[in-house]
Design a protein around this motif. Structure first.
Motif, mmCIF file in Angstrom:
data_model
loop_
_atom_site.group_PDB
_atom_site.id
_atom_site.type_symbol
_atom_site.label_atom_id
_atom_site.label_comp_id
_atom_site.label_asym_id
_atom_site.label_seq_id
_atom_site.Cartn_x
_atom_site.Cartn_y
_atom_site.Cartn_z
ATOM 1 N N ARG A 299 -66.085 -55.664 31.570
ATOM 2 C CA ARG A 299 -65.968 -57.020 32.363
ATOM 3 C C ARG A 299 -64.206 -57.411 32.319
ATOM 4 N NH1 ARG A 299 -70.463 -56.297 33.718
ATOM 5 N NH2 ARG A 299 -72.261 -57.622 33.549
ATOM 6 N N LYS A 300 -63.942 -58.031 33.580
ATOM 7 C CA LYS A 300 -62.610 -58.562 33.821
ATOM 8 C C LYS A 300 -62.426 -59.996 33.073
ATOM 9 C CE LYS A 300 -59.041 -59.756 36.805
ATOM 10 N NZ LYS A 300 -58.629 -59.720 38.427
ATOM 11 N N VAL A 301 -61.557 -60.129 32.062
ATOM 12 C CA VAL A 301 -61.455 -61.116 31.387
ATOM 13 C C VAL A 301 -60.065 -61.790 31.681
ATOM 14 C CG1 VAL A 301 -61.605 -62.281 29.175
ATOM 15 C CG2 VAL A 301 -63.080 -60.709 29.706
ATOM 16 N N VAL A 302 -60.059 -63.219 31.948
ATOM 17 C CA VAL A 302 -58.701 -63.659 32.172
ATOM 18 C C VAL A 302 -58.353 -64.962 31.257
ATOM 19 C CG1 VAL A 302 -57.057 -64.649 33.770
ATOM 20 C CG2 VAL A 302 -58.770 -63.238 34.630
ATOM 21 N N ILE A 303 -57.369 -64.638 30.309
ATOM 22 C CA ILE A 303 -56.941 -65.670 29.398
ATOM 23 C C ILE A 303 -55.568 -66.381 29.535
ATOM 24 C CG2 ILE A 303 -56.515 -66.350 27.221
ATOM 25 C CD1 ILE A 303 -58.704 -64.317 26.056
ATOM 26 N N LYS A 304 -55.343 -67.589 29.971
ATOM 27 C CA LYS A 304 -54.085 -67.983 30.452
ATOM 28 C C LYS A 304 -53.491 -67.081 31.480
ATOM 29 C CE LYS A 304 -52.740 -69.705 25.908
ATOM 30 N NZ LYS A 304 -51.804 -69.758 24.824
ATOM 31 N N ASN A 305 -54.165 -66.950 32.665
ATOM 32 C CA ASN A 305 -53.680 -66.234 33.687
ATOM 33 C C ASN A 305 -53.421 -64.777 33.378
ATOM 34 O OD1 ASN A 305 -54.036 -68.097 35.398
ATOM 35 N ND2 ASN A 305 -51.936 -68.954 35.102
ATOM 36 N N LEU A 306 -53.636 -64.045 32.290
ATOM 37 C CA LEU A 306 -53.358 -62.724 31.920
ATOM 38 C C LEU A 306 -54.662 -62.024 31.972
ATOM 39 C CD1 LEU A 306 -51.689 -60.467 30.923
ATOM 40 C CD2 LEU A 306 -52.158 -61.143 28.600
ATOM 41 N N PRO A 307 -55.000 -61.161 33.021
ATOM 42 C CA PRO A 307 -56.245 -60.272 32.954
ATOM 43 C C PRO A 307 -56.294 -59.191 32.192
ATOM 44 C CG PRO A 307 -54.790 -59.986 34.816
ATOM 45 C CD PRO A 307 -54.074 -60.640 34.124
ATOM 46 N N PHE A 308 -57.495 -58.912 31.793
ATOM 47 C CA PHE A 308 -57.486 -57.541 30.893
ATOM 48 C C PHE A 308 -59.219 -57.130 31.245
ATOM 49 C CE2 PHE A 308 -58.177 -61.029 27.882
ATOM 50 C CZ PHE A 308 -59.316 -60.471 26.912
ATOM 51 N N LEU A 309 -59.505 -56.090 30.695
ATOM 52 C CA LEU A 309 -60.905 -55.205 30.781
ATOM 53 C C LEU A 309 -61.373 -55.432 29.197
ATOM 54 C CD1 LEU A 309 -60.445 -52.501 33.213
ATOM 55 C CD2 LEU A 309 -61.143 -54.568 33.511
ATOM 56 N N LEU A 310 -62.398 -56.070 29.330
ATOM 57 C CA LEU A 310 -63.467 -56.110 27.982
ATOM 58 C C LEU A 310 -64.581 -55.345 28.455
ATOM 59 C CD1 LEU A 310 -63.480 -57.310 25.157
ATOM 60 C CD2 LEU A 310 -64.665 -59.111 26.241
ATOM 61 N N ASN B 252 -43.583 -58.801 34.448
ATOM 62 C CA ASN B 252 -44.981 -58.610 34.984
ATOM 63 C C ASN B 252 -45.124 -60.257 35.286
ATOM 64 O OD1 ASN B 252 -47.793 -59.489 34.375
ATOM 65 N ND2 ASN B 252 -47.947 -57.527 34.757
ATOM 66 N N LYS B 253 -45.578 -60.344 36.480
ATOM 67 C CA LYS B 253 -45.657 -61.915 37.125
ATOM 68 C C LYS B 253 -46.611 -62.536 36.293
ATOM 69 C CE LYS B 253 -49.228 -60.397 40.375
ATOM 70 N NZ LYS B 253 -49.597 -60.475 41.678
ATOM 71 N N PHE B 254 -47.522 -62.182 35.658
ATOM 72 C CA PHE B 254 -48.529 -63.008 34.834
ATOM 73 C C PHE B 254 -47.954 -63.371 33.518
ATOM 74 C CE2 PHE B 254 -51.393 -59.947 36.910
ATOM 75 C CZ PHE B 254 -52.048 -60.792 37.631
ATOM 76 N N LEU B 255 -46.903 -62.653 33.013
ATOM 77 C CA LEU B 255 -46.335 -63.237 31.775
ATOM 78 C C LEU B 255 -44.914 -63.779 32.020
ATOM 79 C CD1 LEU B 255 -46.864 -59.605 29.693
ATOM 80 C CD2 LEU B 255 -48.096 -61.836 29.699
ATOM 81 N N TYR B 256 -44.268 -63.366 32.782
ATOM 82 C CA TYR B 256 -43.140 -64.033 33.447
ATOM 83 C C TYR B 256 -43.134 -64.647 34.824
ATOM 84 C CZ TYR B 256 -41.365 -61.160 29.306
ATOM 85 O OH TYR B 256 -41.302 -60.609 28.004
ATOM 86 N N PRO B 257 -43.155 -65.734 35.049
ATOM 87 C CA PRO B 257 -43.004 -66.465 36.389
ATOM 88 C C PRO B 257 -42.011 -66.189 37.155
ATOM 89 C CG PRO B 257 -44.053 -68.026 34.714
ATOM 90 C CD PRO B 257 -43.381 -66.803 33.923
ATOM 91 N N ASP B 258 -40.893 -65.833 36.344
ATOM 92 C CA ASP B 258 -39.752 -65.757 37.116
ATOM 93 C C ASP B 258 -39.142 -64.283 37.115
ATOM 94 O OD1 ASP B 258 -37.382 -66.718 34.677
ATOM 95 O OD2 ASP B 258 -39.279 -65.923 34.533
ATOM 96 N N TYR B 259 -40.311 -63.378 36.841
ATOM 97 C CA TYR B 259 -39.940 -61.910 36.746
ATOM 98 C C TYR B 259 -39.038 -61.128 37.937
ATOM 99 C CZ TYR B 259 -43.223 -60.099 39.967
ATOM 100 O OH TYR B 259 -44.007 -59.788 41.192
#
Length: 419
Positions: free
Chosen positions: A240-251, A394-401
């Motif tokens: 499943r694709k999981v998103v925590i604080k706008n950071l997606p990862f696969l679980l 990465n845009k998910f980690l750095y909004p001003d990337y």
């Protein structure tokens, strides 16, 4: 006492031995687990047999007197299935079947394979289980098939053992070759699917069977993975694709491990275990309410070593803290020695668990979502660390990337002009 469902349970007896390498206490624990396995397969254990021996009898596993005692009990009590806690050799199974002709003779491996046959939902899982069954049954054909023709249906009779056509060794070997080719093709397809998932961080739930991995998967991923208080409720890997604080990862939720896991299953479930091998982070889920959870941890670590997945970052997730109940000692009891089973959760945390490190040990209840925010935060930080290493901007980690990239490009250009 296990609550019985509205199904017809087969009357079953189980057998184990106490040896130099297996104490009486350890045997009790193994037989408890074997009884739960039997219940999962559809049997009701009405009798346990045990014997102290230096080593298993090469002919009948237990001694001559004990096998006669078991035979008498089977005849007198209309027992349908007799299950041995260790894997029987083909000759042992043949010899026991000649003495005890009134019921099916199974061992732990056969029982686990039978549960897998019940649980397999997809064609891929069924193919994997059938391959494991054929590999297990092939060396036992000569002593088993006349016995199996007499006993139809029930525990141990699912899968290739049901059909007369596979009583022929050549046909079974051909079937094994065909199944291997089929699995190889599906493995290639699943490998392509894994490759097409993109560059997202992969997190895999691993652990002993029935520790709450699927419950945790449902709570984190908001998915609907099958959950049941039986062993091996999950066979097919769920991603499943999981998103925590706008950071997606696969679980991914993987098949549970168990002590004395049949080697045939490790081989045939290679692609399922590939989800563990290719994961970036492992969440090792432990049922801390189980009295032998430390042994479960050791079994899982050994399996990870066997499949060459022991070098990955791991977060230990001690689940079911709501069900944890330490044994108590009365204040005036001066005879009882305090053991780990008397430890409180706080005392456990100050033992070897403290050496695991605060960043790698969590204590939660997946059912009640206790300490769940801490769990989500810890997983987020671990995934974020892997993500930053893989993708510095990465845009998910750095909004001003974008600004950071443009700044670096500008600095590089100025450096080139200076040169």
């Amino acid at each position: 006492m296990l609550e019985k469902e509205t199904i017809n349970f087969e009357k079953t007896a189980i057998v184990g031995i106490v040896t130099q390498n297996q104490s009486e206490e350890k045997l009790k624990e193994y037989l408890d687990e074997l009884e739960f396995l039997t219940y999962t397969a559809g049997g009701e254990v009405v009798k346990r047999f045990s014997q102290k021996m230096e080593r298993p009898n090469p002919k009948t596993f237990v001694g001559t007197g004990k096998i006669e005692e078991i035979h008498h009990f089977v005849k007198e009590n209309d027992i349908s299935t007799l299950v041995f806690d260790d894997e029987l050799s083909p000759s042992q199974q043949k010899n026991i079947s000649k003495i005890i002709t009134e019921c099916k003779i199974l061992d732990r491996t056969h029982l686990i394979l039978d549960i897998f046959a019940q649980r397999a939902e997809t064609s891929y899982a069924r193919t994997q289980v059938e391959l494991a069954q054929c590999q297990y049954l092939l060396p036992r054909l000569s002593g088993m098939w006349t016995h199996l023709e007499r006993q139809k249906g029930g525990i141990g009779m699912r899968g290739p053992g049901e059909t007369e056509i596979e009583t022929d060794r050549r046909i079974v070997r051909d079937r094994i070759a065909l199944l291997k080719e089929k699995i190889k093709a599906i493995d290639k397809q699943m490998g392509t699917q894994r490759g097409n998932r993109g560059a997202m961080v992969r997190v895999a739930l691993v652990g002993y069977t029935n520790v709450g991995k699927s419950t945790l998967m449902n709570a984190v991923g908001k998915s609907d993975v099958f959950v049941e208080n039986k062993l091996f409720a999950t066979l097919d890997t769920t991603v499943r694709k999981v998103v925590i604080k706008n950071l997606p990862f696969l679980l991914s939720d993987t098949v549970g491990f168990i002590r004395k896991l049949p080697t045939q299953l490790v081989d045939s479930f290679k692609s399922t275990l590939d989800e563990v091998r290719e994961a970036d982070l492992l969440l090792h889920v432990v049922d801390i309410s189980h009295p032998e959870f430390e042994d479960h941890i050791a079994s899982v670590n050994q399996t990870l070593l066997d499949i060459k997945a022991n070098d990955k970052p791991v977060i230990m997730v001690f689940n079911k803290i709501d069900a944890y109940k330490p044994l108590t000692i009365d204040d005036d009891d001066l005879m009882t020695e305090k053991t780990p089973r008397h430890f409180t959760l706080e005392e456990w945390k100050s033992t070897w668990m403290s050496r695991v490190g605060e960043q790698n040990a969590l204590f939660i209840s997946a059912t009640n979502k206790e300490n769940f925010e801490e769990f989500r935060e810890r997983v987020y930080e671990a995934v974020r660390h892997i993500h930053i290493t893989r993708f510095p901007y990465n845009k998910f980690l750095y909004p001003d990337y974008k600004d950071a990239v443009e700044k670096e490009d500008k600095e590089d250009k100025e450096e080139e002009e200076t040169e």
